[in-house]
Design a protein around this motif. Structure first.
Motif, PDB file in Angstrom:
ATOM      1  N   LEU A   1     -11.537  -3.834  20.702  1.00  0.00           N
ATOM      2  CA  LEU A   1     -12.829  -3.270  19.908  1.00  0.00           C
ATOM      3  C   LEU A   1     -13.782  -4.746  19.705  1.00  0.00           C
ATOM      4  N   PRO A   2     -15.145  -3.596  19.497  1.00  0.00           N
ATOM      5  CA  PRO A   2     -16.185  -4.318  18.916  1.00  0.00           C
ATOM      6  C   PRO A   2     -16.157  -5.376  18.009  1.00  0.00           C
ATOM      7  N   GLU A   3     -17.119  -6.151  17.556  1.00  0.00           N
ATOM      8  CA  GLU A   3     -16.920  -7.443  16.279  1.00  0.00           C
ATOM      9  C   GLU A   3     -16.886  -6.189  15.217  1.00  0.00           C
ATOM     10  N   GLU A   4     -17.732  -5.204  16.111  1.00  0.00           N
ATOM     11  CA  GLU A   4     -18.123  -4.978  14.078  1.00  0.00           C
ATOM     12  C   GLU A   4     -16.828  -4.485  13.662  1.00  0.00           C
ATOM     13  N   ASP A   5     -16.322  -3.304  14.683  1.00  0.00           N
ATOM     14  CA  ASP A   5     -14.798  -3.131  13.939  1.00  0.00           C
ATOM     15  C   ASP A   5     -13.879  -4.585  14.019  1.00  0.00           C
ATOM     16  N   ILE A   6     -13.942  -5.604  14.084  1.00  0.00           N
ATOM     17  CA  ILE A   6     -12.918  -6.994  14.424  1.00  0.00           C
ATOM     18  C   ILE A   6     -13.485  -6.563  12.120  1.00  0.00           C
ATOM     19  N   VAL A   7     -14.547  -6.892  12.537  1.00  0.00           N
ATOM     20  CA  VAL A   7     -14.512  -7.353  10.962  1.00  0.00           C
ATOM     21  C   VAL A   7     -14.356  -6.355   9.953  1.00  0.00           C
ATOM     22  N   GLU A   8     -14.931  -5.260  10.154  1.00  0.00           N
ATOM     23  CA  GLU A   8     -14.372  -4.452   9.118  1.00  0.00           C
ATOM     24  C   GLU A   8     -12.369  -4.202   8.744  1.00  0.00           C
ATOM     25  N   LEU A   9     -11.302  -4.407  10.120  1.00  0.00           N
ATOM     26  CA  LEU A   9     -10.301  -4.348   9.643  1.00  0.00           C
ATOM     27  C   LEU A   9     -10.079  -5.617   9.295  1.00  0.00           C
ATOM     28  N   ARG A  10     -10.950  -6.482   9.484  1.00  0.00           N
ATOM     29  CA  ARG A  10     -10.565  -8.218   8.338  1.00  0.00           C
ATOM     30  C   ARG A  10     -10.982  -7.761   6.975  1.00  0.00           C
ATOM     31  N   ALA A  11     -11.702  -6.886   6.726  1.00  0.00           N
ATOM     32  CA  ALA A  11     -12.319  -6.891   5.297  1.00  0.00           C
ATOM     33  C   ALA A  11     -11.160  -5.818   4.631  1.00  0.00           C
ATOM     34  N   ILE A  12     -10.382  -5.458   5.312  1.00  0.00           N
ATOM     35  CA  ILE A  12      -9.171  -4.801   4.219  1.00  0.00           C
ATOM     36  C   ILE A  12      -8.903  -5.425   3.502  1.00  0.00           C
ATOM     37  N   SER A  13      -8.990  -4.701   2.072  1.00  0.00           N
ATOM     38  CA  SER A  13      -8.432  -5.166   1.012  1.00  0.00           C
ATOM     39  C   SER A  13      -6.504  -5.598   0.905  1.00  0.00           C
ATOM     40  N   SER A  14      -6.497  -4.299   0.770  1.00  0.00           N
ATOM     41  CA  SER A  14      -4.574  -4.427   0.713  1.00  0.00           C
ATOM     42  C   SER A  14      -4.140  -5.161   1.719  1.00  0.00           C
ATOM     43  N   ARG A  15      -2.829  -5.445   0.274  1.00  0.00           N
ATOM     44  CA  ARG A  15      -2.064  -6.198   1.221  1.00  0.00           C
ATOM     45  C   ARG A  15      -1.073  -6.293   0.464  1.00  0.00           C
ATOM     46  N   TYR A  16      -0.137  -5.572   1.711  1.00  0.00           N
ATOM     47  CA  TYR A  16       1.570  -5.027   1.212  1.00  0.00           C
ATOM     48  C   TYR A  16       1.864  -6.593   2.636  1.00  0.00           C
ATOM     49  N   ARG A  17       3.574  -7.134   2.334  1.00  0.00           N
ATOM     50  CA  ARG A  17       4.092  -7.437   3.049  1.00  0.00           C
ATOM     51  C   ARG A  17       5.533  -5.697   3.400  1.00  0.00           C
ATOM     52  N   TYR A  18       5.683  -5.749   4.764  1.00  0.00           N
ATOM     53  CA  TYR A  18       6.519  -4.512   4.781  1.00  0.00           C
ATOM     54  C   TYR A  18       8.044  -5.409   4.776  1.00  0.00           C
ATOM     55  N   VAL A  19       8.351  -6.900   5.480  1.00  0.00           N
ATOM     56  CA  VAL A  19       9.592  -7.161   5.704  1.00  0.00           C
ATOM     57  C   VAL A  19       9.366  -8.367   4.874  1.00  0.00           C
ATOM     58  N   SER A  20      11.030  -8.021   3.577  1.00  0.00           N
ATOM     59  CA  SER A  20      10.925  -9.616   2.339  1.00  0.00           C
ATOM     60  C   SER A  20      12.101  -9.571   2.028  1.00  0.00           C
ATOM     61  N   PRO A  21      12.956  -9.854   3.095  1.00  0.00           N
ATOM     62  CA  PRO A  21      14.259  -9.848   2.786  1.00  0.00           C
ATOM     63  C   PRO A  21      14.147 -11.140   0.967  1.00  0.00           C
ATOM     64  N   LEU A  22      15.153 -10.494   0.285  1.00  0.00           N
ATOM     65  CA  LEU A  22      15.887 -11.039  -0.947  1.00  0.00           C
ATOM     66  C   LEU A  22      16.215 -12.355  -0.789  1.00  0.00           C
ATOM     67  N   TRP A  23      16.517 -13.418  -0.241  1.00  0.00           N
ATOM     68  CA  TRP A  23      16.350 -14.194   0.389  1.00  0.00           C
ATOM     69  C   TRP A  23      15.617 -14.843   0.542  1.00  0.00           C
ATOM     70  N   ARG A  24      14.769 -14.495   1.158  1.00  0.00           N
ATOM     71  CA  ARG A  24      13.291 -15.292   1.421  1.00  0.00           C
ATOM     72  C   ARG A  24      12.279 -15.758   0.093  1.00  0.00           C
ATOM     73  N   THR A  25      11.296 -16.816  -0.099  1.00  0.00           N
ATOM     74  CA  THR A  25      10.808 -16.918  -0.798  1.00  0.00           C
ATOM     75  C   THR A  25       9.399 -17.165   0.243  1.00  0.00           C
ATOM     76  N   TRP A  26       8.028 -16.638  -0.248  1.00  0.00           N
ATOM     77  CA  TRP A  26       6.550 -16.657   0.311  1.00  0.00           C
ATOM     78  C   TRP A  26       5.687 -17.721  -0.049  1.00  0.00           C
ATOM     79  N   GLU A  27       5.699 -18.407  -0.910  1.00  0.00           N
ATOM     80  CA  GLU A  27       5.056 -19.277  -1.718  1.00  0.00           C
ATOM     81  C   GLU A  27       4.713 -19.770  -0.840  1.00  0.00           C
ATOM     82  N   ALA A  28       3.420 -20.199  -0.322  1.00  0.00           N
ATOM     83  CA  ALA A  28       3.034 -21.905   1.082  1.00  0.00           C
ATOM     84  C   ALA A  28       3.700 -22.659  -0.128  1.00  0.00           C
TER      85      ALA A  28
END
Length: 276
Positions: free
Chosen positions: A249-276
């Motif tokens: 993919l050209p760099e312009e496409d990578i920039v577009e994909l990295r600029a996507i603002s939506s955030r979602y975690r699909y695998v998030s079991p209840l036993w795990r906390t994700w705060e860094a």
């Protein structure tokens, strides 16, 4: 054996080897240590059971599935819970579990070892305790090689909705390879936004004559991660496989994909906390 597929996979591997369709060295086979087996004395038995089901003498890669330990109640109770239905999590030193995996390398039961779903702070614990083993191999009586029993891989969820920049940078800094699961957004789970239908992904796919899945796989590959995809549909398996042969993919496409603002975690079991 959480997916109940190791017996079937083992049968298929055995048949392929017996028929001469492949050699063992042609295959890369990996599995994981589940949460109830973190106690060091249980690691070897858990690995031997995996090998028995797969009909193998060793794995190419053995991973700690989660940096979360469950108490061991029985080998069939993968998710021990309290009477009120809460997951039972116990405090355990990850480094002790890691040392037990190092022993599996020494025994030849696993060629490489690694981790899954480890945050930078947890990966740092392992890296600080990982044992360095020196194997001096003389080549023309001159060359010597140093082998380090350190995490080869950290496997975790990565895609445009969960770019994981900090964790990726941490792995790359320490030479830990990244296996990216859910690179297509885990459509089989049937929840959350459909990444394959994202407008940015679809637009790039259209102008580059690719499918949305191929765009996402190229994005993963160009970030120096190893995307892990699964499908039962032959046409989609072929589509996914061909992604690696397509132009970058050209760099312009990578920039577009990295600029996507939506955030979602699909695998998030209840036993795990994700705060860094």
């Amino acid at each position: 054996m959480l997916d109940n597929n190791e017996l079937q996979v083992g049968e298929s591997i055995a048949k392929a080897l017996q028929d001469g369709a492949v050699k063992r060295t042609d295959l890369w086979i990996q599995s994981k240590l589940w949460n109830i087996f973190h106690e060091p004395k249980r690691v070897r038995g858990a690995l031997l059971e995996v090998l028995q089901r797969l009909r193998l003498s060793h794995l190419d890669l053995f991973l700690i599935h989660w940096p979360v330990s469950f108490p061991f109640e029985s080998s069939s109770n993968f998710y021990p819970k309290s009477p009120n239905g809460q997951f039972l999590v116990e405090k355990r030193d990850l480094c002790e579990t890691w040392k037990a995996l190092e022993d599996m390398v020494d025994e030849g039961l696993a060629t490489n070892i690694g981790v899954c779903n480890f945050l930078p702070r947890e990966l740092d614990q392992i890296l600080k305790s990982a044992r360095v083993c020196c194997y001096f191999v003389m080549v023309s009586c001159v060359d010597m090689f140093l082998r380090q029993v350190a995490p080869l891989v950290n496997q975790f969820e990565v895609h445009p909705y969960l770019p994981q920049d900090e964790l990726l940078a941490c792995c790359q800094l320490h030479g830990v390879q990244v296996q990216a699961y859910s690179p297509l957004g885990s459509p089989s789970l049937g929840r959350g936004p459909v990444l394959l239908q994202d407008t940015v992904v679809s637009a790039i796919a259209s102008r580059r004559n690719m499918t949305p899945a191929q765009v996402l796989l190229k994005f993963a590959l160009q970030r120096n991660t190893q995307p892990l995809v699964k499908s039962e549909t032959p046409s989609r398996i072929r589509e996914n496989w061909l992604a690696q042969e397509l132009p970058s993919l050209p760099e312009e496409d990578i920039v577009e994909l990295r600029a996507i603002s939506s955030r979602y975690r699909y695998v998030s079991p209840l036993w795990r906390t994700w705060e860094a």
